[in-house]
Scaffold this active site. Structure first.
Site, PDB file in Angstrom:
ATOM      1  CE  LYS A 117      -4.494  -1.083   2.057  1.00 26.77           C
ATOM      2  NZ  LYS A 117      -5.402  -0.869   3.189  1.00 26.77           N
ATOM      3  CB  CYS A 170     -18.195  -7.349   8.392  1.00 26.56           C
ATOM      4  SG  CYS A 170     -17.517  -6.548   6.934  1.00 26.56           S
ATOM      5  CB  CYS A 174      -4.820   9.592  29.628  1.00 31.03           C
ATOM      6  SG  CYS A 174      -3.189  10.208  30.031  1.00 31.03           S
TER       7      CYS A 174
HETATM    8  P1  ATP Z   1      -9.258   0.125   2.657  1.00 28.39           P
HETATM    9  O1  ATP Z   1      -9.838  -1.217   2.399  1.00 28.39           O
HETATM   10  O2  ATP Z   1     -10.246   1.250   2.482  1.00 28.39           O
HETATM   11  O3  ATP Z   1      -7.976   0.411   1.950  1.00 28.39           O
HETATM   12  P2  ATP Z   1      -8.987  -0.905   5.341  1.00 28.39           P
HETATM   13  O4  ATP Z   1     -10.335  -1.528   5.399  1.00 28.39           O
HETATM   14  O5  ATP Z   1      -7.845  -1.835   5.245  1.00 28.39           O
HETATM   15  O6  ATP Z   1      -8.877   0.193   4.200  1.00 28.39           O
HETATM   16  P3  ATP Z   1      -8.898   1.509   6.902  1.00 28.39           P
HETATM   17  O7  ATP Z   1      -9.587   1.745   8.187  1.00 28.39           O
HETATM   18  O8  ATP Z   1      -9.391   2.236   5.737  1.00 28.39           O
HETATM   19  O9  ATP Z   1      -8.843  -0.046   6.670  1.00 28.39           O
HETATM   20  O10 ATP Z   1      -7.354   1.841   7.064  1.00 28.39           O
HETATM   21  C1  ATP Z   1      -6.556   1.404   8.110  1.00 28.39           C
HETATM   22  C2  ATP Z   1      -5.182   1.112   7.568  1.00 28.39           C
HETATM   23  O11 ATP Z   1      -4.284   0.936   8.650  1.00 28.39           O
HETATM   24  C3  ATP Z   1      -5.154  -0.124   6.704  1.00 28.39           C
HETATM   25  O12 ATP Z   1      -4.548   0.177   5.473  1.00 28.39           O
HETATM   26  C4  ATP Z   1      -4.302  -1.091   7.527  1.00 28.39           C
HETATM   27  O13 ATP Z   1      -3.505  -1.940   6.723  1.00 28.39           O
HETATM   28  C5  ATP Z   1      -3.440  -0.144   8.348  1.00 28.39           C
HETATM   29  N1  ATP Z   1      -2.967  -0.752   9.613  1.00 28.39           N
HETATM   30  C6  ATP Z   1      -3.734  -1.231  10.623  1.00 28.39           C
HETATM   31  N2  ATP Z   1      -2.972  -1.735  11.610  1.00 28.39           N
HETATM   32  C7  ATP Z   1      -1.676  -1.577  11.223  1.00 28.39           C
HETATM   33  C8  ATP Z   1      -0.404  -1.909  11.807  1.00 28.39           C
HETATM   34  N3  ATP Z   1      -0.328  -2.534  12.984  1.00 28.39           N
HETATM   35  N4  ATP Z   1       0.737  -1.611  11.122  1.00 28.39           N
HETATM   36  C9  ATP Z   1       0.659  -1.009   9.920  1.00 28.39           C
HETATM   37  N5  ATP Z   1      -0.502  -0.666   9.326  1.00 28.39           N
HETATM   38  C10 ATP Z   1      -1.663  -0.940   9.953  1.00 28.39           C
HETATM   39 ZN    ZN Z   2      -1.465   8.766  29.389  1.00 26.55          ZN
END
Ligand code: ATP
Ligand code: ZN
Length: 278
Positions: A75, A199, A178
């Protein structure tokens, strides 16, 4: 002459000069400073990718992008490709990693402190959290508390109709640990605690609004104009935008937070004296 200035803006189609017009109109003192700033965006999904595009269009100096997911390619690499086409002047750094792993956290922390490749910038000016789960937010919180790094958190509710942004200044405001994840009476903030087997819904509109609120707050913080929001909620069903401020908790479970709070209190007399002198 004011009318003449405005008409000049209409004929000038260069988007950057439109941003420079913010300066001529007295909104910002020095728009050009945007080029000196580095912003880290964690999570390049629905909110993070839109926030990254906005900052790129605004001419931010450097963007550091973090995500562990792939869309064919990583990504973060996909984002770098798109963003460099929009504005080739932005220095883009791609980190495909999971910030919650030991190795990922180390790289994340190191990159937030590191000098940029041209040696111009040291560290980052702001971290934007655009992740979708509690664990990752706690990790961003840990890194920023350790570094004393100001950051902004964002979230969209599981039902996709509300969201929030929040400013976190270690020692000065509440950190993410906090206060227990609060559910405001309005139902605005569930802090997207992902429930097992549920979901989550998703609306690009809500995500776009939250990204806009987040980047607007980031611009206000970096370019020092207007009032930086400590917390701003968005409830799309009621067109309700609650704001609030949260003080740090002296009993916070995060030791780095407690340490930053002590430092902040120690410097209080000096701050008060400086404010009085103004
Ligand atoms: P979309 O399908 O629209 O691209 P998504 O459903 O994967 O997004 P979003 O809430 O739109 O989720 O975006 C959250 C983003 O944060 C995602 O791209 C996910 O891969 C990333 N993410 C979540 N946890 C971590 C982590 N621990 N380290 C790195 N990236 C993370
Ligand atoms: Zn704190």
């Amino acid at each position: 002459s004011k009318i003449k200035d405005m008409s000049a803006e209409v004929v000038d189609s260069n988007p950057y000069s439109r941003l420079m017009a913010l300066q001529r109109m007295g909104i910002v003192d020095n728009y050009e400073r945007i080029r000196d700033y580095s912003v880290a965006i964690v999570g390049i999904g629905g909110v993070g990718s839109v926030a990254a595009e906005m900052l790129t269009r605004c001419g931010i100096g450097r963007l550091l992008l973090y995500d562990y997911d792939t869309v064919g390619m990583t990504k973060t690499d996909a984002a770098v490709q798109t963003l460099s086409g929009i504005n080739p002047d932005v220095a883009l750094e791609s980190y495909s990693l999971n910030i919650t792993t030991v190795k990922g956290f180390e790289t994340f922390l190191g990159s937030l402190k590191a000098r940029s490749s041209d040696g111009h910038n040291t560290g980052v000016d702001l971290v934007l959290s655009c992740v979708d789960n509690y664990e990752a937010r706690m990790v961003v919180n840990q890194a920023c508390n350790e570094l004393g790094q100001t950051w902004m958190e964002s979230g969209v509710s599981e039902d996709a109709v509300s969201g929030h942004i929040q400013l976190l200044v270690p020692g000065e405001t509440a950190c993410f640990a906090c206060a227990p994840p609060l559910v405001v009476a309005s139902g605005v903030d569930e802090r997207t605690l992902k429930r097992e087997g549920v979901c989550a819904a998703s609306l690009p509109t809500t995500m776009g609004v939250v990204a806009g609120l987040l980047v607007q707050n980031a611009l206000k913080y970096l370019l020092k104009f207007g009032q930086v929001s400590p917390y701003l909620g968005y409830n799309s069903l009621k067109d309700y935008f609650p704001t609030m401020e949260m003080k740090p908790n002296p009993q916070c479970s995060n030791p780095a937070c407690v340490q930053r709070q002590k430092e902040y209190m120690q410097l209080k007399p000096a701050r008060d004296a400086a404010a009085k002198a103004k």
